[in-house]
Every structure is written in structure tokens, then in C-alpha cells.
Design an enzyme around this catalytic site. Structure first.
Site, PDB file in Angstrom:
ATOM      1  N   PRO A  20       0.774  -1.241   0.000  1.00  0.00           N
ATOM      2  CG  PRO A  20      -0.024  -1.019   2.157  1.00  0.00           C
ATOM      3  CD  PRO A  20       0.733  -1.948   1.274  1.00  0.00           C
ATOM      4  CG  ASP A  43       0.032   0.766 -11.977  1.00  0.00           C
ATOM      5  OD1 ASP A  43       0.180   0.929 -13.193  1.00  0.00           O
ATOM      6  OD2 ASP A  43      -0.669  -0.139 -11.480  1.00  0.00           O
ATOM      7  CE  LYS A  65      -4.498   0.993 -16.670  1.00  0.00           C
ATOM      8  NZ  LYS A  65      -4.206   0.428 -15.402  1.00  0.00           N
ATOM      9  N   GLY A  96       0.304  -1.243  -7.263  1.00  0.00           N
ATOM     10  CA  GLY A  96       0.065  -0.908  -5.858  1.00  0.00           C
ATOM     11  C   GLY A  96      -0.735  -1.997  -5.158  1.00  0.00           C
ATOM     12  N   GLY A  97      -0.482  -2.190  -3.868  1.00  0.00           N
ATOM     13  CA  GLY A  97      -1.252  -3.147  -3.072  1.00  0.00           C
ATOM     14  C   GLY A  97      -1.064  -4.566  -3.534  1.00  0.00           C
ATOM     15  CG  ASP A  98      -3.172  -8.955  -3.745  1.00  0.00           C
ATOM     16  OD1 ASP A  98      -2.421  -9.321  -4.675  1.00  0.00           O
ATOM     17  OD2 ASP A  98      -3.958  -9.721  -3.170  1.00  0.00           O
ATOM     18  CB  ILE A 101      -7.438  -6.532  -4.329  1.00  0.00           C
ATOM     19  CG1 ILE A 101      -7.517  -7.922  -3.694  1.00  0.00           C
ATOM     20  CG2 ILE A 101      -8.544  -5.609  -3.808  1.00  0.00           C
ATOM     21  CD1 ILE A 101      -7.468  -7.955  -2.210  1.00  0.00           C
ATOM     22  CB  THR A 126      -5.002  -5.587  -0.326  1.00  0.00           C
ATOM     23  OG1 THR A 126      -5.838  -4.720  -1.079  1.00  0.00           O
ATOM     24  CG2 THR A 126      -5.700  -6.033   0.945  1.00  0.00           C
ATOM     25  CG  MET A 178     -10.073   2.906  -7.389  1.00  0.00           C
ATOM     26  SD  MET A 178     -10.114   1.958  -8.910  1.00  0.00           S
ATOM     27  CE  MET A 178     -10.735   0.393  -8.343  1.00  0.00           C
TER      28      MET A 178
HETATM   29  N1  SAH Z   1      -4.461  -3.241  -5.837  1.00  0.00           N
HETATM   30  C1  SAH Z   1      -4.611  -2.169  -4.880  1.00  0.00           C
HETATM   31  C2  SAH Z   1      -5.844  -1.338  -5.149  1.00  0.00           C
HETATM   32  C3  SAH Z   1      -5.808  -0.611  -6.498  1.00  0.00           C
HETATM   33  S1  SAH Z   1      -7.214   0.392  -6.723  1.00  0.00           S
HETATM   34  C4  SAH Z   1      -4.617  -2.752  -3.479  1.00  0.00           C
HETATM   35  O1  SAH Z   1      -4.674  -3.970  -3.306  1.00  0.00           O
HETATM   36  O2  SAH Z   1      -4.544  -1.970  -2.529  1.00  0.00           O
HETATM   37  C5  SAH Z   1      -6.558   1.968  -6.212  1.00  0.00           C
HETATM   38  C6  SAH Z   1      -7.224   2.403  -4.935  1.00  0.00           C
HETATM   39  O3  SAH Z   1      -6.583   1.773  -3.825  1.00  0.00           O
HETATM   40  C7  SAH Z   1      -7.102   3.881  -4.652  1.00  0.00           C
HETATM   41  O4  SAH Z   1      -8.067   4.632  -5.357  1.00  0.00           O
HETATM   42  C8  SAH Z   1      -7.353   3.894  -3.169  1.00  0.00           C
HETATM   43  O5  SAH Z   1      -8.720   3.736  -2.879  1.00  0.00           O
HETATM   44  C9  SAH Z   1      -6.647   2.635  -2.716  1.00  0.00           C
HETATM   45  N2  SAH Z   1      -5.277   2.910  -2.256  1.00  0.00           N
HETATM   46  C10 SAH Z   1      -4.126   2.452  -2.795  1.00  0.00           C
HETATM   47  N3  SAH Z   1      -3.057   2.861  -2.060  1.00  0.00           N
HETATM   48  C11 SAH Z   1      -3.576   3.602  -1.045  1.00  0.00           C
HETATM   49  C12 SAH Z   1      -3.009   4.292   0.059  1.00  0.00           C
HETATM   50  N4  SAH Z   1      -1.696   4.296   0.302  1.00  0.00           N
HETATM   51  N5  SAH Z   1      -3.847   4.942   0.909  1.00  0.00           N
HETATM   52  C13 SAH Z   1      -5.172   4.934   0.717  1.00  0.00           C
HETATM   53  N6  SAH Z   1      -5.764   4.294  -0.303  1.00  0.00           N
HETATM   54  C14 SAH Z   1      -4.983   3.634  -1.165  1.00  0.00           C
END
Ligand code: SAH
Length: 263
Positions: A20, A43, A65, A96-98, A101, A126, A178
Site C-alpha cells: 500500500p 503504476d 492511469k 500498488g497493493g495486491d 484486488i 492490499t 477508488m
Molecule cells: N491493488 C490495490 C488497489 C488498487 S485500486 C490494493 O490492493 O490496494 C486503487 C485504490 O486503492 C485507490 O483509489 C485507493 O482507494 C486505494 N489505495 C491504494 N493505495 C492507497 C493508500 N496508500 N492509501 C489509501 N488508499 C490507497
């Protein structure tokens, strides 16, 4: 690695989760692959400190994007990944994240496999898990929430209202990715579906980073709180009684720093 490969010697694509934000939340597996990468497609939400673990002088390609500004369309990204496997052994698609997801990993895996290219998904933490640890509060609790729903506030053609129609918030934790730009319609939909205006909500910007900001309110107040505080993306929304539990925990901690300590 720039020699052009024959068809049998195409590179492999790793679709890797960067976590994250906090670079220390990168998995060991992701770290190992990033250190081997010959080219990395990344990204918006990938922190520069994570990109910094890659070897010097490899190609780093931005394919972000941001909502509404499609600097790189999905088909173009698919094509770039395929093309890269002609020239490189280890191709990394860093998200970002997983990646599994709301990460569009499905589109990329399908396009790669259709072209006969080997690929592997590497899980990441995530945002929902990262934010829970960062706030020092769980997403589930036997007395507050026995279910979690991960929802997207956005769909291909705008607000994802469908997911919020007739959604009962009682007994569950709802996490909205999002969702910041659709906060108004989401809140209205939930109130129209019969949820109490007192239903607790939190919005967390830049979760797990030093710049993390946390705002709590309810279905009636959250929009104006977000507006007054000029909350910006990336932000994640949490709905449910678990937010009340977080507030209890926070008051017990007497304002201790919430960011995870570095090891
Ligand atoms: N695959 C990612 C999500 C991608 S969708 C995951 O697993 O986390 C992108 C959304 O993730 C953003 O619009 C926001 O809602 C959230 N997000 C990603 N990084 C974040 C962060 N550091 N703090 C808060 N929201 C975050």
C-alpha cells in the site's frame, strides 16, 4: 538484457504487488524479483523508494492511469508487456497493493497467456490490510463485524452505484477502493437503502505512509469532513461499527503515532 529472444526463449512476466505505500510492506518474494528485473512497468501508486531497490540502469517504464487521465490504456500496457518479453528475461509489472484486488491483473494475465507467455502473480499487501495495521485496529471483530466487503467506488463508465443499492451496513466492514470521487453518490445510495445516518465511516488518505491522514464521521457528515480537509487520492473508505472500535482504541492510545515503526 537486450538480446532479442527467439520464440522459445521469451522472457517471463511477474505481476507483482508493491503493497500500500510503506516500502517495508513489500514481500520478500517481491523484493527478490525486483532485484532480478530487467525491465519494470509501474503504476502511480508505487513508491519511489520501492523502485529504488531495482538494479541501476534497467528500464523503468511508467504506465500509470490516474482516474480520468488515462496516460496509458490497458491494451497498450498489454502490448508493451508482450513486446518486453522479446527482449528481456525478467519482466516485472509492478502494481500498488495486491495485484489481484482491483489491479486489472486479469486483463494482463489473459493477454500474456493468449500469446503463450509465462507469467506469475506475486501477492502484495492490499491497502485494506495495510490500513488496519497502520491504524492499529482490526477489520473484523466478533462483536462488531463478522463480514468484510471489498467494493470499488468506480466502474468502467463512472460511479459503481450498483454495489451500494440495497446494501445493509449492519454487522459488516465495508472497504471502498477508488471511492473518493464518488463519495457523494455512495453516501446517498446507502442512506436511500435504509442505513442510519449515524453509520460510522472513516476515510484514510496515504495509508501506511508518513503522510497518512485519518478522518472519521458518519454517513451524514463524512462528505463535508472530506471537503473541509481537502482529502486527496489515494484514499480508502471504511464503513461500519469497526470504525467505532478504532476510535475506542485510539482514545486508549492517547494519540501515539499510528505509522508502523521501521524495523
Ligand atoms: N491493488 C490495490 C488497489 C488498487 S485500486 C490494493 O490492493 O490496494 C486503487 C485504490 O486503492 C485507490 O483509489 C485507493 O482507494 C486505494 N489505495 C491504494 N493505495 C492507497 C493508500 N496508500 N492509501 C489509501 N488508499 C490507497
Amino acid at each position: 538484457m537486450n538480446a532479442t529472444f527467439t520464440n522459445e526463449k521469451r522472457g517471463k512476466v511477474f505481476l507483482v504487488g508493491a503493497g500500500p505505500g510503506d516500502p517495508e510492506l513489500l514481500t520478500i518474494k517481491a523484493l527478490k524479483i525486483l532485484r532480478k528485473a530487467d525491465i519494470v512497468f509501474y503504476d502511480d501508486l508505487v513508491s519511489p523508494r520501492i523502485l529504488g531497490v531495482c538494479r541501476k540502469r534497467i528500464q523503468m517504464v511508467y504506465v500509470g492511469k490516474r482516474l480520468g487521465i488515462h496516460s496509458c490504456l490497458q491494451d497498450e500496457i498489454n502490448q508493451k508487456l508482450i513486446q518486453a518479453t522479446h527482449e528481456h528475461h525478467t519482466v516485472v509489472r509492478l502494481k500498488g497493493g495486491d495485484p489481484s484486488i482491483f489491479g486489472r491483473v486479469g486483463e494482463e494475465v489473459l493477454s500474456l497467456l493468449r500469446d503463450g507467455i509465462q507469467c506469475e502473480i506475486v501477492a502484495g499487501i492490499t491497502t485494506a490490510s495495510g490500513v488496519a495495521a497502520s491504524l492499529g485496529s482490526p477489520l473484523t471483530h466478533r462483536d462488531y463485524a463478522r463480514e468484510i466487503l471489498f467494493l470499488s467506488g468506480h466502474k468502467k463508465d463512472g460511479v459503481n452505484s450498483d454495489s451500494f443499492q440495497n446494501l445493509n451496513c449492519i454487522g459488516k466492514t465495508i472497504i471502498i477502493y477508488m471511492g473518493l470521487n464518488s463519495l457523494g453518490p455512495i453516501v446517498s445510495e446507502l442512506i436511500n437503502s435504509g442505513n442510519s445516518k449515524d453509520t460510522k465511516m472513516a476515510v484514510i488518505q496515504n495509508a501506511t505512509l508518513e503522510s497518512e491522514r485519518v478522518f472519521t464521521g458518519n454517513l451524514e457528515t463524512i462528505e463535508s469532513i472530506v471537503e473541509e480537509n481537502k482529502v486527496k487520492s489515494p484514499a480508502i473508505i471504511v464503513i461500519g461499527e469497526i470504525v467505532r472500535f478504532y476510535e475506542e482504541i485510539k482514545s486508549l492510545k492517547n494519540g501515539c503515532a499510528s505509522i508502523l515503526s521501521q524495523i
